[in-house]
Design a protein around this motif. Structure first.
Motif, PDB file in Angstrom:
ATOM      1  N   GLU A  61      48.143  36.718  36.709  1.00  0.00           N
ATOM      2  CA  GLU A  61      47.703  36.833  38.095  1.00  0.00           C
ATOM      3  C   GLU A  61      46.238  36.406  38.223  1.00  0.00           C
ATOM      4  N   TRP A  62      45.397  36.898  37.317  1.00  0.00           N
ATOM      5  CA  TRP A  62      43.982  36.557  37.380  1.00  0.00           C
ATOM      6  C   TRP A  62      43.745  35.077  37.076  1.00  0.00           C
ATOM      7  N   ARG A  70      36.109  31.060  41.675  1.00  0.00           N
ATOM      8  CA  ARG A  70      34.905  30.500  41.060  1.00  0.00           C
ATOM      9  C   ARG A  70      34.433  29.249  41.796  1.00  0.00           C
ATOM     10  N   TYR A  71      35.355  28.515  42.397  1.00  0.00           N
ATOM     11  CA  TYR A  71      34.982  27.298  43.118  1.00  0.00           C
ATOM     12  C   TYR A  71      34.327  27.622  44.464  1.00  0.00           C
ATOM     13  N   PHE A  72      34.918  28.538  45.220  1.00  0.00           N
ATOM     14  CA  PHE A  72      34.471  28.750  46.599  1.00  0.00           C
ATOM     15  C   PHE A  72      33.323  29.743  46.744  1.00  0.00           C
ATOM     16  N   VAL A  73      33.260  30.762  45.896  1.00  0.00           N
ATOM     17  CA  VAL A  73      32.219  31.784  46.055  1.00  0.00           C
ATOM     18  C   VAL A  73      30.807  31.192  46.023  1.00  0.00           C
ATOM     19  N   PRO A  74      30.480  30.289  45.082  1.00  0.00           N
ATOM     20  CA  PRO A  74      29.126  29.728  45.073  1.00  0.00           C
ATOM     21  C   PRO A  74      28.789  28.935  46.338  1.00  0.00           C
ATOM     22  N   GLN A  75      29.811  28.543  47.094  1.00  0.00           N
ATOM     23  CA  GLN A  75      29.586  27.810  48.338  1.00  0.00           C
ATOM     24  C   GLN A  75      29.416  28.736  49.536  1.00  0.00           C
ATOM     25  N   GLY A  76      29.451  30.038  49.279  1.00  0.00           N
ATOM     26  CA  GLY A  76      29.273  30.990  50.360  1.00  0.00           C
ATOM     27  C   GLY A  76      30.532  31.298  51.132  1.00  0.00           C
ATOM     28  N   VAL A  77      31.672  30.849  50.635  1.00  0.00           N
ATOM     29  CA  VAL A  77      32.943  31.118  51.303  1.00  0.00           C
ATOM     30  C   VAL A  77      33.353  32.564  51.057  1.00  0.00           C
ATOM     31  N   ARG A  78      33.785  33.230  52.100  1.00  0.00           N
ATOM     32  CA  ARG A  78      34.228  34.615  51.958  1.00  0.00           C
ATOM     33  C   ARG A  78      35.669  34.648  51.456  1.00  0.00           C
ATOM     34  N   ILE A  79      35.867  35.320  50.345  1.00  0.00           N
ATOM     35  CA  ILE A  79      37.176  35.389  49.701  1.00  0.00           C
ATOM     36  C   ILE A  79      37.730  36.803  49.803  1.00  0.00           C
ATOM     37  N   SER A  80      38.971  36.888  50.246  1.00  0.00           N
ATOM     38  CA  SER A  80      39.736  38.135  50.210  1.00  0.00           C
ATOM     39  C   SER A  80      40.757  37.988  49.096  1.00  0.00           C
ATOM     40  N   LEU A  81      40.836  38.976  48.232  1.00  0.00           N
ATOM     41  CA  LEU A  81      41.793  38.942  47.124  1.00  0.00           C
ATOM     42  C   LEU A  81      42.972  39.850  47.454  1.00  0.00           C
ATOM     43  N   ASP A  82      44.136  39.255  47.573  1.00  0.00           N
ATOM     44  CA  ASP A  82      45.371  39.974  47.856  1.00  0.00           C
ATOM     45  C   ASP A  82      45.963  40.412  46.513  1.00  0.00           C
ATOM     46  N   SER A  83      45.605  41.624  46.103  1.00  0.00           N
ATOM     47  CA  SER A  83      46.071  42.148  44.820  1.00  0.00           C
ATOM     48  C   SER A  83      46.104  43.667  44.882  1.00  0.00           C
ATOM     49  N   PHE A  84      47.116  44.260  44.235  1.00  0.00           N
ATOM     50  CA  PHE A  84      47.211  45.723  44.207  1.00  0.00           C
ATOM     51  C   PHE A  84      46.844  46.301  42.849  1.00  0.00           C
ATOM     52  N   ARG A  85      46.535  45.452  41.874  1.00  0.00           N
ATOM     53  CA  ARG A  85      46.224  45.947  40.535  1.00  0.00           C
ATOM     54  C   ARG A  85      44.724  46.190  40.391  1.00  0.00           C
ATOM     55  N   PRO A  86      44.336  47.421  40.047  1.00  0.00           N
ATOM     56  CA  PRO A  86      42.910  47.734  39.959  1.00  0.00           C
ATOM     57  C   PRO A  86      42.130  46.806  39.028  1.00  0.00           C
ATOM     58  N   VAL A  88      42.656  43.674  38.284  1.00  0.00           N
ATOM     59  CA  VAL A  88      42.464  42.365  38.917  1.00  0.00           C
ATOM     60  C   VAL A  88      41.477  42.489  40.073  1.00  0.00           C
ATOM     61  N   GLN A  89      41.572  43.567  40.828  1.00  0.00           N
ATOM     62  CA  GLN A  89      40.628  43.805  41.917  1.00  0.00           C
ATOM     63  C   GLN A  89      39.194  43.851  41.389  1.00  0.00           C
ATOM     64  N   GLN A  90      38.997  44.574  40.288  1.00  0.00           N
ATOM     65  CA  GLN A  90      37.653  44.709  39.722  1.00  0.00           C
ATOM     66  C   GLN A  90      37.108  43.358  39.275  1.00  0.00           C
ATOM     67  N   LYS A  91      37.943  42.561  38.603  1.00  0.00           N
ATOM     68  CA  LYS A  91      37.504  41.224  38.182  1.00  0.00           C
ATOM     69  C   LYS A  91      37.136  40.374  39.388  1.00  0.00           C
TER      70      LYS A  91
END
Length: 271
Positions: A61-62, A70-86, A88-91
């Protein structure tokens, strides 16, 4: 004006677009497209929430979502992670994700103590508590009816809010998704009752997210309308969400929603 979460499923078996964006380059290109069309967030998933989907390992999953994050975050894009596993959420949070969209409402087993320190470090972090009749893990039949669905959702939201507040998570960080389609019931009228009574939910839980895009209840009420033919009915429901000023809308087709939103707003203007 609603904030739009553009759906980016990096899976093999999502009900609408499974297998289309497994290649990281394809996923990144789709992410760019959603942003160009007007998405405020990319809602990225590496584990399908399709009730017929199989669970992949946490590692897989990760691995599916990491290149996109890793591609979008440095560009300032806001990312929502659709995950229920703690784990994966933490990573995801450590990699720059600023919204966790949890289809189990943060009930899946695992240590969630990291959320407190994550919120302290990143006060803008959002946690989306989604309701599902079975937390979407077991495939048991729903007992929800149109008459009791709102009360059930309210009770669930209250319970989850209490637990997260007890963890020193501020209420301002919490958002709420009532779940739609098979998350609620095979009976499409259960989902339509939620849409009819959005104002009741919004009074107590104003930070609502609703996703109706291509959902099963839209196809079922029209005689098993195929997924590919649900764009217009999706848009009809999304206009309903705009009418009720739902702050967060999750959708596959960002462009059509943005176009409809502009026209809808112009229609509401008074000289």
């Amino acid at each position: 004006m609603a904030e739009i979460f553009g759906i980016l499923n990096i899976t093999t078996d999502s009900f609408s677009d499974g297998g289309k964006f497994l290649n990281p380059d394809d996923a990144i290109e789709q992410g760019r497209k959603l942003l160009q069309e007007g998405a405020d967030w990319l809602d990225v998933s590496g584990q399908s929430s399709n009730i017929n989907a199989s669970l992949v390992s946490e590692e897989e999953e990760w691995q599916r979502v990491e290149p996109v994050i890793r591609y979008f975050v440095p560009q300032g894009v806001r990312i929502s992670l659709d995950s229920f596993r703690p784990s994966v959420q933490q990573k995801g949070i450590e990699a720059g994700v600023r919204c966790i969209n949890d289809i189990t409402g943060f009930t899946y087993e695992g240590d969630r103590s990291f959320l407190k320190s994550a919120i302290q470090k990143h006060p803008e972090l959002k946690l989306i508590i989604m309701h599902s009749h079975n937390r979407n893990i077991a495939k048991n039949k729903s007992d929800l009816t149109p008459e009791k669905v709102i009360r059930k959702i309210q009770a669930f939201f209250r319970d989850r809010r209490s637990e997260l507040l007890a963890m020193d998570i501020p209420e301002s960080s919490l958002c709420y998704d009532p779940g739609m389609g098979f998350f609620l019931s095979e009976n499409p009228m259960v989902s339509f009752r939620v849409l009819q009574e959005l104002e009741i939910l919004k009074l107590e839980f104003p930070q609502l997210m609703v996703g109706v895009s291509r959902k099963s209840f839209l196809g079922n009420v029209l005689g098993n309308l195929p997924i590919a033919e649900r764009e217009f009915v999706t848009l009809a429901c999304e206009l309903h969400l705009l009418r009720y000023k739902i702050p967060y809308i999750r959708t596959h087709n960002v462009l059509k929603l943005r176009q409809a939103e502009k026209v809808w707003n112009l229609c509401q203007e008074i000289d």
